[in-house]
Design an enzyme around this catalytic site. Structure first.
Site, PDB file in Angstrom:
ATOM      1  N   GLY A 172       0.833  -1.200   0.000  1.00  0.00           N
ATOM      2  CA  GLY A 172       0.000   0.000   0.000  1.00  0.00           C
ATOM      3  C   GLY A 172       0.867   1.249   0.000  1.00  0.00           C
ATOM      4  O   GLY A 172       2.022   1.237  -0.420  1.00  0.00           O
ATOM      5  N   GLY A 173       0.293   2.316   0.525  1.00  0.00           N
ATOM      6  CA  GLY A 173       1.004   3.595   0.550  1.00  0.00           C
ATOM      7  C   GLY A 173       2.260   3.531   1.390  1.00  0.00           C
ATOM      8  O   GLY A 173       3.125   4.419   1.300  1.00  0.00           O
TER       9      GLY A 173
HETATM   10  C1  HXC Z   1      -3.874  -4.669  11.501  1.00  0.00           C
HETATM   11  C2  HXC Z   1      -2.666  -6.466  10.768  1.00  0.00           C
HETATM   12  C3  HXC Z   1      -2.355  -5.787   9.566  1.00  0.00           C
HETATM   13  C4  HXC Z   1      -2.876  -4.476   9.398  1.00  0.00           C
HETATM   14  C5  HXC Z   1      -1.423  -7.725   9.506  1.00  0.00           C
HETATM   15  N1  HXC Z   1      -2.059  -7.652  10.680  1.00  0.00           N
HETATM   16  N2  HXC Z   1      -1.584  -6.590   8.805  1.00  0.00           N
HETATM   17  N3  HXC Z   1      -3.419  -5.903  11.716  1.00  0.00           N
HETATM   18  N4  HXC Z   1      -3.623  -3.970  10.390  1.00  0.00           N
HETATM   19  N5  HXC Z   1      -2.618  -3.775   8.291  1.00  0.00           N
HETATM   20  C6  HXC Z   1      -2.094  -8.650  11.722  1.00  0.00           C
HETATM   21  C7  HXC Z   1      -2.876  -9.877  11.363  1.00  0.00           C
HETATM   22  O1  HXC Z   1      -4.231  -9.694  11.651  1.00  0.00           O
HETATM   23  C8  HXC Z   1      -2.232 -10.919  12.259  1.00  0.00           C
HETATM   24  O2  HXC Z   1      -2.751 -10.745  13.551  1.00  0.00           O
HETATM   25  C9  HXC Z   1      -0.798 -10.494  12.304  1.00  0.00           C
HETATM   26  O3  HXC Z   1      -0.773  -9.130  11.911  1.00  0.00           O
HETATM   27  C10 HXC Z   1       0.085 -11.266  11.375  1.00  0.00           C
HETATM   28  O4  HXC Z   1      -0.507 -11.268  10.109  1.00  0.00           O
HETATM   29  P1  HXC Z   1      -0.765 -12.628   9.278  1.00  0.00           P
HETATM   30  O5  HXC Z   1      -1.737 -12.309   8.233  1.00  0.00           O
HETATM   31  O6  HXC Z   1      -1.068 -13.746  10.200  1.00  0.00           O
HETATM   32  O7  HXC Z   1       0.677 -12.884   8.663  1.00  0.00           O
HETATM   33  P2  HXC Z   1       1.063 -13.352   7.197  1.00  0.00           P
HETATM   34  O8  HXC Z   1       0.263 -14.557   6.825  1.00  0.00           O
HETATM   35  O9  HXC Z   1       2.552 -13.469   7.188  1.00  0.00           O
HETATM   36  O10 HXC Z   1       0.622 -12.176   6.233  1.00  0.00           O
HETATM   37  C11 HXC Z   1       1.176 -10.891   6.391  1.00  0.00           C
HETATM   38  C12 HXC Z   1       0.463  -9.882   5.472  1.00  0.00           C
HETATM   39  C13 HXC Z   1      -1.067  -9.926   5.755  1.00  0.00           C
HETATM   40  C14 HXC Z   1       0.726 -10.236   4.032  1.00  0.00           C
HETATM   41  C15 HXC Z   1       1.062  -8.519   5.783  1.00  0.00           C
HETATM   42  O11 HXC Z   1      -1.265  -9.849   7.156  1.00  0.00           O
HETATM   43  C16 HXC Z   1      -1.783  -8.827   5.079  1.00  0.00           C
HETATM   44  O12 HXC Z   1      -2.071  -8.935   3.886  1.00  0.00           O
HETATM   45  N6  HXC Z   1      -2.089  -7.791   5.830  1.00  0.00           N
HETATM   46  C17 HXC Z   1      -2.822  -6.667   5.308  1.00  0.00           C
HETATM   47  C18 HXC Z   1      -1.957  -5.865   4.404  1.00  0.00           C
HETATM   48  C19 HXC Z   1      -2.624  -4.614   3.949  1.00  0.00           C
HETATM   49  O13 HXC Z   1      -3.468  -4.670   3.041  1.00  0.00           O
HETATM   50  N7  HXC Z   1      -2.327  -3.514   4.641  1.00  0.00           N
HETATM   51  C20 HXC Z   1      -2.904  -2.283   4.383  1.00  0.00           C
HETATM   52  C21 HXC Z   1      -2.169  -1.723   3.203  1.00  0.00           C
HETATM   53  S1  HXC Z   1      -2.745  -0.164   2.791  1.00  0.00           S
HETATM   54  P3  HXC Z   1      -2.902 -11.953  14.600  1.00  0.00           P
HETATM   55  O14 HXC Z   1      -3.600 -11.343  15.760  1.00  0.00           O
HETATM   56  O15 HXC Z   1      -3.693 -13.001  13.900  1.00  0.00           O
HETATM   57  O16 HXC Z   1      -1.519 -12.392  14.895  1.00  0.00           O
HETATM   58  C22 HXC Z   1      -1.735   0.807   3.625  1.00  0.00           C
HETATM   59  C23 HXC Z   1      -2.088   2.215   3.450  1.00  0.00           C
HETATM   60  C24 HXC Z   1      -0.939   3.066   3.851  1.00  0.00           C
HETATM   61  O17 HXC Z   1      -0.859   0.424   4.284  1.00  0.00           O
HETATM   62  C25 HXC Z   1      -1.322   4.427   3.459  1.00  0.00           C
HETATM   63  C26 HXC Z   1      -0.195   5.335   3.570  1.00  0.00           C
HETATM   64  C27 HXC Z   1      -0.557   6.596   2.882  1.00  0.00           C
END
Ligand code: HXC
Length: 517
Positions: A172-173
């Site tokens: 993401g960002g």
């Molecule tokens: C809250 C999160 C999180 C997030 C992961 N976790 N990403 N919690 N916010 N963004 C938590 C999970 O719920 C999990 O909690 C723990 O972290 C580990 O994640 P897993 O999924 O079990 O690990 P893994 O299988 O290795 O996968 C990692 C991952 C996946 C690929 C990062 O978690 C994922 O796709 N996360 C979301 C990514 C995403 O879309 N982020 C937002 C991007 S947009 P538990 O409690 O189960 O351990 C963004 C905008 C920024 O960032 C803007 C800036 C301008």
């Protein structure tokens, strides 16, 4: 010691111990299971032994929509400062074991605190990124938190070196903070960077792609040009960051540290006299020259797998760090294309911002012709390198090794864009264009009407080469300060760097120039 004080100390010890394993041992095992080190293990390997001083170990977040019960000491990032070979750096290291290292309000405040301090004291900032991105349960607060970091990245740009290391997901960002920084390191097969991940790609474009193929270390180091360095694992990656720091000054007011590698300044290399092949169409490896001239043959190449037709990197001459920009005749004949121009332009600007003298080793047949390049914007990308060299006020030296044709000659740190000292080898060919193209333009009719057009073309090319394709016309004009013996290149460069040490150059007063980004 009274009982209450004793209890307070015990409480502090307990809190500190909790902050070191905030999410429990199981999460640490899972992290190791992914082939990754923990945030603290990484810091220990990166910094000199025992020098890490932590800030905000006890700071917690507000839990977002999940509430205060869902908070952890440290809020998923370890921050502080320590030294690398005795020089102070500031650091943040995201802890994937805590809510996936995701970034919320408190997490961001911790990072911003060390960034602010780094700028105040003039020390590099190193970010070890391992995060699921914006913490979803904190909503817009998490986005605001990223914005604060972006703001500081931009304010710190050109003031202190900023190094990003991607050691896990970066999506993401979130990718935009690292991309504003000066150098990005990636670990192979455990890190990736993309604006939208594979599942979104599938929804929007119906394309199936793995994280690795979408934004892994290989893609970003060879195709997109996002990453500057890659390593097979965390340990080697952290070692490379230490190596890079040693080439750099701590801030834009300082010079890079001098390191004496005990390599004599007057060491010459007779083999260089035979480096350039007699046949102008035959290639050779510019790395031979680079390794021959640098102290101890040590060279840290930046983006070695991207735009390989140009070589950029750091080395030392007489102990002093230099930024080297060299055409690579062994790849695409060393031509300048869109990617090479971008790569070298950004590198030149980094060196200029941080007082690192620039040395150009030139063997360039021109800009890459063709619709792909024209439509891809070779005009605006080429202009980046032209702008960057022209704007640079650090000591600048160039050595024309062989070809230096047309606009590419001008762009590659020529005298005409105010390079300080320009050398050429006797093998240099400095002209408007190569002999074949020139003969075909100037003698088109004569060649067309000849009984043996090829013989006439060859004759005209030989004439052209004799008249123009040499360094002597340029030397007569003073565009080349000296035609040097290849074997003496190292010595001449070191002497020239010494003489340019006191260089002062002021630009016109303005807010900032408008580089063709
Ligand atoms: C809250 C999160 C999180 C997030 C992961 N976790 N990403 N919690 N916010 N963004 C938590 C999970 O719920 C999990 O909690 C723990 O972290 C580990 O994640 P897993 O999924 O079990 O690990 P893994 O299988 O290795 O996968 C990692 C991952 C996946 C690929 C990062 O978690 C994922 O796709 N996360 C979301 C990514 C995403 O879309 N982020 C937002 C991007 S947009 P538990 O409690 O189960 O351990 C963004 C905008 C920024 O960032 C803007 C800036 C301008």
């Amino acid at each position: 010691m009274d009982a209450q004080y004793h209890a307070t100390i015990e409480n502090l010890e307990r809190l500190r111990a909790e902050s070191r394993v905030p999410a429990g041992e199981k999460k640490i095992e899972a992290q190791h299971g992914r082939g990754k080190l923990t945030a603290r293990e990484r810091i220990d390997l990166l910094l000199d032994d025992g020098t890490f001083e932590e800030f905000d170990a006890l700071k917690t977040g507000r839990g977002g929509s999940l509430g205060d019960a869902h908070t952890y000491p440290g809020d998923g990032v370890v921050t502080g400062h320590g030294s690398i070979d005795g020089r102070e750096v500031f650091i943040f290291s995201q802890d994937f074991t805590v809510i996936g290292g995701s970034l919320g309000e408190a997490h961001s405040q911790k990072i911003c605190k060390v960034m602010d301090l780094a700028v105040k004291v003039g020390a590099p900032i190193i970010g070890l990124n391992d995060s699921g991105g914006a913490r979803i349960q904190e909503g817009v607060d998490a986005l605001a938190a990223y914005g604060e970091i972006f703001h500081r990245n931009v304010r710190a740009s050109g003031v202190v070196p900023q190094i990003s290391c991607i050691m896990g997901p970066c999506a993401g960002g979130a990718v935009y903070s690292p991309s504003i920084t000066d150098f990005i390191f990636m670990v192979q097969e455990s890190s990736y960077m993309f604006v939208t991940g594979p599942s979104v790609v599938k929804t929007v474009t119906h394309q199936e792609i793995t994280s690795e193929d979408l934004g892994g270390a290989r893609i970003h180091s060879q195709k997109s040009g996002v990453a500057h360095f890659t390593s097979p694992n965390d340990v080697l990656c952290l070692r490379e960051i230490r190596r890079l720091i040693n080439y750099l000054p701590s801030n834009n007011r300082q010079r890079a540290p001098i390191l004496d590698l005990r390599d004599p300044a007057d060491r010459n290399d007779p083999a260089l006299d035979y480096l350039v092949p007699e046949n102008p169409n035959q290639t050779y490896d510019m790395n031979v020259l680079i390794h021959s001239i640098l102290d101890g043959a040590e060279f840290m190449e930046v983006q070695p797998g991207f735009a390989r037709n140009i070589i950029c990197g750091f080395g030392r001459l007489g102990g002093q760090t230099v930024g080297l920009v060299a055409n690579q005749p062994a790849v695409l004949a060393g031509v300048l294309d869109t990617e090479a121009s971008y790569k070298a332009g950004r590198f030149v600007r980094f060196c200029d911002a941080f007082n690192i003298p620039l040395v150009a080793l030139v063997d360039v047949p021109g800009f890459m012709p063709g619709p792909d390049q024209e439509h891809g914007g070779i005009i605006r990308h080429g202009a980046k390198l032209l702008y960057a060299f022209t704007e640079a006020t650090v000591p600048r030296i160039s050595v024309i090794v062989r070809k230096a044709y047309g606009g590419a000659y001008l762009v590659m740190n020529s005298k005409h864009i105010h390079c300080d000292v320009n050398y050429a080898w006797p093998t240099a060919e400095i002209a408007v264009m190569g002999p074949k193209g020139a003969a075909e333009v100037i003698h088109r009719k004569e060649i067309r009407d000849a009984r043996d057009p090829e013989a006439v073309l060859n004759e005209k090319m030989a004439q052209y080469r004799h008249t123009f394709a040499n360094p002597f016309l340029a030397a007569q004009r003073g565009y080349i300060d000296d035609v040097i013996f290849p074997r003496d290149t190292r010595h001449r460069l070191i002497r020239t760097l010494q003489v340019l040490e006191g260089k002062e150059a002021e630009g016109p007063e303005r807010k900032h120039g408008n580089i063709p980004l």
